[in-house]
Design an enzyme around this catalytic site. Structure first.
Site, PDB file in Angstrom:
ATOM      1  N   GLY A 134      29.757  15.083  74.527  1.00 45.58           N
ATOM      2  CA  GLY A 134      30.601  13.890  74.476  1.00 45.58           C
ATOM      3  C   GLY A 134      30.862  13.318  75.859  1.00 45.58           C
TER       4      GLY A 134
ATOM      5  N   PRO B 218      40.560  11.103  64.509  1.00 44.00           N
ATOM      6  CG  PRO B 218      41.721  10.951  62.476  1.00 44.00           C
ATOM      7  CD  PRO B 218      40.402  10.602  63.143  1.00 44.00           C
TER       8      PRO B 218
ATOM      9  N   GLY C 187      30.152  19.669  76.169  1.00 40.06           N
ATOM     10  CA  GLY C 187      29.986  18.636  77.180  1.00 40.06           C
ATOM     11  C   GLY C 187      29.107  17.469  76.779  1.00 40.06           C
TER      12      GLY C 187
ATOM     13  CE1 TYR D 134      35.940   8.674  73.285  1.00 40.90           C
ATOM     14  CE2 TYR D 134      37.283   9.527  71.497  1.00 40.90           C
ATOM     15  CZ  TYR D 134      36.056   9.153  72.000  1.00 40.90           C
ATOM     16  OH  TYR D 134      34.936   9.261  71.218  1.00 40.90           O
TER      17      TYR D 134
ATOM     18  CB  VAL E 185      31.566   8.501  70.712  1.00 38.80           C
ATOM     19  CG1 VAL E 185      31.379   9.738  71.583  1.00 38.80           C
ATOM     20  CG2 VAL E 185      31.669   7.239  71.563  1.00 38.80           C
ATOM     21  CB  VAL E 186      28.130  10.640  66.384  1.00 40.49           C
ATOM     22  CG1 VAL E 186      27.914  11.719  65.350  1.00 40.49           C
ATOM     23  CG2 VAL E 186      28.777   9.407  65.751  1.00 40.49           C
ATOM     24  CB  VAL E 187      28.945  15.429  69.612  1.00 42.59           C
ATOM     25  CG1 VAL E 187      28.293  16.733  70.067  1.00 42.59           C
ATOM     26  CG2 VAL E 187      29.152  14.491  70.795  1.00 42.59           C
TER      27      VAL E 187
END
Length: 142
Positions: A81, A108, A79, A114, A69-71
């Site tokens: 993610g 981290p 928003g 999440y 999961v990379v933004v």
């Protein structure tokens, strides 16, 4: 304009976005091989430029592991993610059996993100520590 694209992630986009956030690089041929074994991918673009990605690996029924999961740092906090995770969780909800395991390893500082989506930090009552093992380039585990 933001657009969500499913099952269209390329090795080049995968590598480029991971590089932007300082994640471990992988050779394109390894990424290409990994993507062929991936259950689901999602990419968010802004006017055609990739700004976020996510993927799921697993058995498509009992075990799902959310990966990568990379933004893009320029888009973090806007928003993206959440859009990625909504797409990922919708895919899982459509395939998971009762009591299926959905795991991920949070970078981290992202644990709260999440947790708001229903994930539980480990260790917690009844759940031990999450663990990881990396393979060194020589083929030995670190």
């Amino acid at each position: 304009m933001l657009q969500i694209r499913e099952q269209a992630l390329t090795p080049e986009v995968y590598c480029a976005l991971r590089e932007k956030v300082g994640f471990q690089p992988y050779p394109l041929e390894d990424v290409a091989a990994a993507l062929t074994k991936t259950l689901f991918t999602v990419e968010v673009t802004d006017d055609g430029a990739p700004v976020g990605i996510a993927r799921i690996v697993g058995d498509d029924r009992i075990v799902f592991f959310i990966k990568d999961v990379v933004v893009d740092p320029a888009y973090q906090g806007h928003g993206i993610g959440r859009l990625l995770m909504e797409s990922v969780l919708q895919y899982i909800d459509g395939r998971a059996c009762s009591n299926a395991y959905v795991g991920l390893m949070a970078t981290p500082g992202t644990e709260g993100f999440y947790e708001r989506l229903g994930f539980v930090k480990r260790p917690s009552p009844g759940l031990g520590h999450g663990m990881v093992r990396f393979v060194h380039p020589s083929g030995t585990a670190l």
